[in-house]
Scaffold this active site. Structure first.
Site, PDB file in Angstrom:
ATOM      1  N   GLU A  48      68.354  16.692  39.300  1.00 16.30           N
ATOM      2  CA  GLU A  48      67.927  15.936  38.279  1.00 16.30           C
ATOM      3  C   GLU A  48      68.693  16.309  36.834  1.00 16.30           C
ATOM      4  O   GLU A  48      69.138  15.369  36.244  1.00 16.30           O
ATOM      5  CB  GLU A  48      66.499  15.909  37.848  1.00 16.30           C
ATOM      6  CG  GLU A  48      65.659  14.992  38.564  1.00 16.30           C
ATOM      7  CD  GLU A  48      65.074  15.753  39.880  1.00 16.30           C
ATOM      8  OE1 GLU A  48      65.618  16.906  40.063  1.00 16.30           O
ATOM      9  OE2 GLU A  48      64.438  15.139  40.772  1.00 16.30           O
ATOM     10  N   HIS A  51      52.545  13.657  40.408  1.00 17.92           N
ATOM     11  CA  HIS A  51      53.400  12.372  40.384  1.00 17.92           C
ATOM     12  C   HIS A  51      52.861  11.119  39.912  1.00 17.92           C
ATOM     13  O   HIS A  51      53.064   9.833  40.237  1.00 17.92           O
ATOM     14  CB  HIS A  51      53.624  12.004  42.212  1.00 17.92           C
ATOM     15  CG  HIS A  51      54.478  13.087  42.912  1.00 17.92           C
ATOM     16  ND1 HIS A  51      54.362  14.251  42.874  1.00 17.92           N
ATOM     17  CD2 HIS A  51      55.730  12.708  43.300  1.00 17.92           C
ATOM     18  CE1 HIS A  51      55.374  14.981  43.540  1.00 17.92           C
ATOM     19  NE2 HIS A  51      56.197  14.087  43.882  1.00 17.92           N
TER      20      HIS A  51
END
Lengths: 357, 325
Positions: free
Chosen positions: B60, B129
Site C-alpha cells: 500500500e 474490514h
C-alpha cells in the site's frame, strides 16, 4: 555492474599518483571525467561544505531555529550524483537534504534563508530545514518521514516511463531507511515495473544514534538487500567524488536504457551528530578522526592537484564559493520574515485554504 | 437514463475519464485482471491495457507513493486501497506526504490524484474490514473527502474527483456496491462540495452520508407515516469541502438537526456538523442536536451484532420520535 571494491583501492591510487604528479598530468586528456567536470565537482563539494558550516555557525548565533541535520562529510555523494544528472532529472532526499538541494543548483540564500525562516527561503519559511524543495531545479522535495520518499521517487519514475521522457529519478536516503517497510515495497515495485529510478543509500554507519550494524541482519544494509530484488550489489566509496560520479553515470545509463532501477550503497560518514541536538558521543574514540582523514573535500583538492590542475584555479574556486556564502548569509539576514498572509495560502490548487462554503 | 449498479458506476466513472485524458492512470491490488475484489473495475484492463491499468503487489505504501510521485510530475493517477482499513498501513503517504506537499513547498507541487477505497460496514467482515474512516481523512488539512450514496453520484463525483487538481479521498460504501439506480446517459461530471436535499420536511433535518442516506430516507418515510414527523434528508456527499450553506439553511428551516453516521462515537463527522450548527444556527434551533452513531467500539462481525451496532432505519425512527415531539 558488479560489486565494487571499497575505499582503500581508489585512495591508494590517489596517494601513489601524488608522488608522480607530472606523469598523471600528462594523462589528463585521456581521463574519463576531465578537468571541466572535475572543477564542477569541486565547486559543488565546496558549496555544500561551506554552506553547511555556515548553517552550523548560524545555529550557534541562534539565527537558525528548530532542528537541522547537517551533511558535513556527505558532500561527495551529493556532488557526484548531481553532477552526473541531466537538468530535468529529479532528486528526492530526506530531512538530511541541504547538500542534495544545493547540488541541484538551488541558491544558497534559498537554503540558508529557509533555515532561518526568512522570506527569501526556498519555501518562504513554510517548510524549514527538513523539507527543502526547488521544483525548478528538479529538487523534488526533502521528506522527513523515513522511507516515504522511496515509493514517491518510484512514482515519479513511473511518469517518465509512461511518457518516455528519459528522465531519471534519484532517491537518497540513509542506512536506517533500509529497515523500514517502504524501502522494500519501493525496491520490489520499481524492479517489477523496471522503472528508471536510482536508489542511493548514504551509509554513514549510524541510524540516528545507533550503530546500523547493531540493528541490521546483514553487513551492507542496502548492498546486501539488492539481491532480493534481482539487482546487483553495489557498494562504493561515498567519499570519493570521482567514484560516485562514475557509478552514477552507469546507473543513469541503465535507467535511461529501460533496464530498470539500481540500488547503490555509498560508504560515508557524518562529521557532526545526527542533528543539532546530538554531539555524537556514542562514536568510539578515534573513529571520527579516522574518517576525517578520508574527508571528501581535502581529498578532492589533492586529486585535482594530482591531475595537474593549477593551485590558483583550485583555490580561486574555493574563495569564490566562500564569497558567495558570505553574500547569501547577508541576503538571508536582511530578508524579512515571511508575511503572515502565507499561513492561509496554498493548501489547495486555487491558492486558498477553504474547507467549507 | 440507464440503470447501473453502484459498482458499475465506479468503472463507468473511471472509464469516462480515462477515455478523455491520457494522463489518467489506475493502479491497485487486483484491479486489472481480476476486475477488483468487489468487481467495481471490471472491463478497465481490457479497454485501457496494462500500461494504464496496473495491478500491483500488496504494497500500500508503494501504491500511494507511486500515485503521489506520478501526480507531482504530470500524471493523474487513481489509486485503489482495497479496504479503507488498509489506509492505516499507508497513512504516512496520505497524511504526511500527499496532504502537506503543496502547502509545505509554498505551492511548488500539485497533487491531482484520487484514492478510491471500499469503506464501511454491513458486510459481516469484522472490525478490520468494515471501518468507516472518512473522518480520519476529514481531520487532515489538504485532503478532499467524498462519499457517494447512489450510482449517479458515484459516477459524477468520481469524474469530478479525477478532474480536481487536489488530492481526493473517495470513499465507496462497500455494502452499496449491489444497489441499482438511474444514471444519466452521456458525460457526467458532478461538483465536489455540494450536498443534496433528497427529501423535504418541516419538522427535522437529518444529515447523512453514504450507506446512512438510504437508511435516513427509509426512516423519514416511517416517521411520516407512523409518527406524523416530516423530515428533511440531506445527503452530504462530501465532507471536504463541506457544504455548510445547505446544512445551515436546511437546519434553520426545521429548527432541529440529526446527524446519522457510521463512525464510532468520538470525533465522527457528525460532531463537526453539530458544532458548526451550534455556533452559527444556535438561535434557530428548537432543541438539542441528535447524533446517531455506531457506539465507540470496534465493529463486530455476526449478523445480529453488526445490525444492532450500526445505525439502522429503525434506530433513527426510535431516536428521532422519542426526542422530537
Amino acid at each position: 555492474m558488479a560489486s565494487k571494491p571499497k575505499a582503500a583501492k581508489g585512495e591508494g591510487r590517489a596517494k601513489a599518483s601524488r608522488k608522480k604528479t607530472s606523469a598523471k598530468a600528462k594523462s589528463l586528456a585521456n581521463d574519463d571525467i576531465g578537468e571541466e567536470t572535475r572543477l564542477k565537482l569541486w565547486r559543488s563539494l565546496l558549496e555544500i561544505r561551506h554552506v553547511e558550516q555556515r548553517a552550523y555557525d548560524l545555529f550557534l548565533q541562534n539565527l537558525i531555529k528548530g532542528t537541522s541535520h547537517l551533511a558535513l562529510g556527505h558532500e561527495a555523494v551529493a556532488a557526484g550524483f548531481a553532477t552526473a544528472m541531466e537538468k530535468d532529472d529529479w532528486t528526492f532526499c530526506t530531512y538530511r537534504g541541504h547538500h542534495h538541494t544545493l547540488a541541484r543548483g538551488a541558491s544558497m540564500e534559498g537554503v540558508l534563508g529557509e533555515l532561518m525562516g526568512r522570506e527569501c527561503g526556498l519555501l518562504q519559511g513554510k517548510g524549514g530545514s527538513m523539507h527543502l524543495t526547488s521544483v525548478e531545479h528538479g529538487a523534488m522535495g526533502s521528506y522527513a518521514i523515513i522511507g516515504a520518499h522511496l515509493p514517491i521517487a518510484m512514482g515519479a519514475a513511473w511518469t517518465s516511463q509512461y511518457k518516455s521522457t528519459g528522465q531519471v529519478s534519484v532517491c537518497f536516503f540513509g542506512d536506517g531507511t533500509t529497515n523500514i517497510g517502504a524501502f522494500h515495497e519501493a525496491l520490489n515495485m520499481a524492479a517489477v515495473w523496471k522503472l528508471p529510478v536510482v536508489f542511493v543509500c548514504e551509509n554513514n554507519l549510524y541510524m540516528e544514534y545507533t550503530p546500523i550494524g547493531d540493528v541490521t541482519a546483514v553487513e551492507n544494509p542496502a548492498g546486501d538487500r539488492a539481491g532480493s530484488y534481482g539487482l546487483p550489489k553495489i557498494v562504493i566509496d561515498g567519499n570519493d567524488a570521482d567514484e560516485v560520479y562514475r557509478t552514477a553515470q552507469e546507473a543513469y545509463a541503465k535507467a535511461r536504457a529501460g533496464d530498470g532501477p539500481s540500488l547503490i550503497e555509498c560508504l560515508t560518514y557524518r562529521h557532526s551528530g545526527h542533528s543539532r541536538a546530538d554531539p555524537g558521543d556514542y562514536r568510539p574514540p578515534g573513529e571520527l578522526e579516522a574518517w576525517l582523514k578520508k574527508d571528501p573535500v581535502p581529498r578532492y583538492r589533492d586529486r585535482l592537484a594530482d591531475f595537474g590542475i593549477d593551485k590558483k584555479v583550485i583555490d580561486g574556486i574555493d574563495e569564490k564559493v566562500m564569497q558567495q556564502v558570505e553574500e547569501a548569509t547577508e541576503i538571508s539576514k536582511a530578508s524579512p520574515t515571511p508575511s503572515l498572509e502565507l499561513i492561509e495560502k496554498d493548501v489547495w490548487a486555487d491558492g486558498g485554504v477553504a474547507w467549507r462554503n | 437514463m440507464a440503470e447501473l449498479t453502484y459498482r458499475e458506476a465506479v468503472a463507468e466513472g473511471i472509464a469516462q475519464e480515462m477515455r478523455r485524458d491520457e494522463d489518467v492512470v489506475f493502479l491497485g491490488e487486483d484491479i486489472g485482471a481480476a476486475g477488483g475484489v468487489f468487481k467495481a473495475t471490471v472491463g478497465l484492463l481490457k479497454e485501457f491495457g496494462p500500461v494504464r491499468v496496473r495491478d500491483t503487489p500488496i504494497s500500500e505504501q508503494a501504491i500511494l507513493g507511486a500515485a503521489m510521485g506520478s501526480a507531482m510530475t504530470g500524471l493523474k493517477p487513481i489509486a485503489e486501497i482495497m479496504f479503507s482499513d488498509f489506509l492505516a498501513v499507508c497513512w504516512d503517504i496520505v497524511a504526511n506526504e500527499i496532504a502537506k506537499a503543496r502547502y509545505m513547498t509554498g505551492g511548488q507541487m500539485s497533487m491531482p490524484l484520487v484514492i478510491r477505497t471500499a469503506n464501511g460496514g454491513g458486510s459481516r467482515f469484522g472490525a478490520q474490514h468494515s471501518q468507516s474512516v472518512e473522518n480520519w481523512a476529514m481531520m487532515v488539512p489538504g485532503l478532499k473527502v467524498v462519499a457517494p450514496s447512489t450510482p449517479a453520484d458515484v459516477k459524477g463525483l468520481l469524474a469530478a474527483a479525477i478532474r480536481d487538481p487536489d488530492p481526493v479521498m473517495f470513499f465507496e460504501q462497500k455494502s452499496l456496491y449491489p444497489i441499482k439506480g438511474e444514471v444519466p446517459d452521456g458525460e457526467l461530471v458532478d461538483e465536489l462540495g455540494t450536498a443534496k436535499v433528497l427529501r423535504d420536511g418541516d419538522d427535522v433535518t437529518i444529515c447523512a452520508l453514504a450507506a446512512m442516506v438510504p437508511r435516513a430516507i427509509q426512516a423519514a418515510e416511517i416517521l411520516s407515516s407512523e409518527h406524523g414527523i416530516e423530515a428533511t434528508v440531506v445527503d452530504l456527499r462530501s465532507l471536504v469541502p463541506l457544504d455548510t450553506k445547505t446544512i445551515l439553511r436546511e437546519t434553520a428551516k426545521t429548527g432541529r438537526l440529526v446527524t446519522v453516521e457510521e463512525n464510532p462515537r468520538l470525533c465522527g463527522w457528525g460532531a463537526e456538523v453539530a458544532s458548526i450548527v451550534a455556533d452559527e444556527n444556535f438561535w434557530d434551533l428548537d432543541g438539542p442536536v441528535i447524533r446517531i452513531t455506531t457506539p465507540h467500539i470496534p465493529l463486530p462481525a455476526a449478523d445480529e451484532l453488526e445490525d444492532a451496532t450500526m445505525p439502522s432505519a429503525d434506530r433513527i425512527v426510535r431516536e428521532v420520535s422519542e426526542k422530537i415531539d
